[in-house]
Motif scaffolding. Structure first.
Motif, PDB file in Angstrom:
ATOM      1  N   GLN A  79       0.843  -1.190   0.000  1.00  0.00           N
ATOM      2  CA  GLN A  79       0.000   0.000   0.000  1.00  0.00           C
ATOM      3  C   GLN A  79       0.878   1.240   0.000  1.00  0.00           C
ATOM      4  O   GLN A  79       1.989   1.230   0.547  1.00  0.00           O
ATOM      5  CB  GLN A  79      -0.905  -0.008   1.234  1.00  0.00           C
ATOM      6  N   SER A 104      -2.017  13.268  -3.959  1.00  0.00           N
ATOM      7  CA  SER A 104      -2.328  12.893  -5.338  1.00  0.00           C
ATOM      8  C   SER A 104      -3.038  14.020  -6.071  1.00  0.00           C
ATOM      9  O   SER A 104      -3.541  14.965  -5.464  1.00  0.00           O
ATOM     10  CB  SER A 104      -3.205  11.640  -5.354  1.00  0.00           C
ATOM     11  N   THR A 120      -2.013   5.777 -11.534  1.00  0.00           N
ATOM     12  CA  THR A 120      -3.097   4.814 -11.341  1.00  0.00           C
ATOM     13  C   THR A 120      -4.424   5.394 -11.832  1.00  0.00           C
ATOM     14  O   THR A 120      -4.517   6.563 -12.205  1.00  0.00           O
ATOM     15  CB  THR A 120      -3.172   4.414  -9.848  1.00  0.00           C
ATOM     16  N   ASP A 121      -5.440   4.575 -11.809  1.00  0.00           N
ATOM     17  CA  ASP A 121      -6.814   4.985 -12.138  1.00  0.00           C
ATOM     18  C   ASP A 121      -6.925   5.617 -13.532  1.00  0.00           C
ATOM     19  O   ASP A 121      -7.558   6.651 -13.717  1.00  0.00           O
ATOM     20  CB  ASP A 121      -7.376   5.938 -11.075  1.00  0.00           C
ATOM     21  N   SER A 148      -3.921  10.574   0.281  1.00  0.00           N
ATOM     22  CA  SER A 148      -4.591   9.546  -0.514  1.00  0.00           C
ATOM     23  C   SER A 148      -3.850   8.226  -0.357  1.00  0.00           C
ATOM     24  O   SER A 148      -2.689   8.202   0.032  1.00  0.00           O
ATOM     25  CB  SER A 148      -4.566   9.929  -1.996  1.00  0.00           C
ATOM     26  N   THR A 149      -4.535   7.149  -0.705  1.00  0.00           N
ATOM     27  CA  THR A 149      -3.912   5.829  -0.650  1.00  0.00           C
ATOM     28  C   THR A 149      -4.232   5.056  -1.918  1.00  0.00           C
ATOM     29  O   THR A 149      -5.216   5.345  -2.610  1.00  0.00           O
ATOM     30  CB  THR A 149      -4.418   5.004   0.552  1.00  0.00           C
ATOM     31  N   THR A 150      -3.398   4.093  -2.201  1.00  0.00           N
ATOM     32  CA  THR A 150      -3.674   3.138  -3.265  1.00  0.00           C
ATOM     33  C   THR A 150      -3.004   1.826  -2.893  1.00  0.00           C
ATOM     34  O   THR A 150      -2.063   1.806  -2.097  1.00  0.00           O
ATOM     35  CB  THR A 150      -3.198   3.637  -4.650  1.00  0.00           C
ATOM     36  N   THR A 151      -3.493   0.762  -3.469  1.00  0.00           N
ATOM     37  CA  THR A 151      -2.912  -0.556  -3.243  1.00  0.00           C
ATOM     38  C   THR A 151      -2.277  -1.038  -4.535  1.00  0.00           C
ATOM     39  O   THR A 151      -2.913  -1.005  -5.600  1.00  0.00           O
ATOM     40  CB  THR A 151      -3.992  -1.556  -2.769  1.00  0.00           C
TER      41      THR A 151
END
Length: 129
Positions: free
Chosen positions: A19, A24, A69-70, A98-101
């Motif tokens: 993670q 962002s 990402t995204d 913000s977070t992302t995996t």
């Protein structure tokens, strides 16, 4: 290629999932190319506001990561750029972060010569796309 030599044949690595927590922004390649992009400002904010010290549960000795990402539509669409650190936990993330995996899997690592980021990163992306 201007901006440094790009390793066209990337190194493939197997990564366990992890993670990332940081700051962002949404942007697109068109916005970045026209000088209206968010990415340079995001890097500046990350370092000037010492965001790394505000990230809860950061993994000790984590490198600073830039995560794209995204994606909405590949090279032509909007995407999220997140700059942050590996995080052991992404609960209770402060407002503004913000977070992302990053899922476990096989990843391609592209390498450039050392040099100006503003030249090498776009050159690397051009080689990838």
């Amino acid at each position: 290629m201007q901006g440094g030599t790009i390793l066209i044949n990337p190194t493939l690595v197997n990564l366990e999932g992890f993670q990332v927590t940081g700051i962002s922004a949404r942007t697109s390649n068109a916005q970045e190319a026209e000088g209206q992009g968010a990415i340079p400002k995001l890097w500046q904010t990350f370092y000037e506001q010492q965001v790394s010290f505000k990230i809860p549960y950061s993994v000790p000795n984590s490198p600073t990561l830039g995560v794209y990402t995204d994606y909405e539509n590949g090279v032509n669409g909007l995407y999220t750029m997140l700059i942050g650190l590996k995080a052991a936990d992404i609960t209770d993330v402060p407002v503004g972060l913000s977070t992302t995996t990053i899922p476990a899997g096989k990843y391609a690592v592209f390498t450039t010569e050392k040099g100006p980021v503003y030249q090498n990163v776009p050159a690397c992306w051009a080689a990838i796309w």
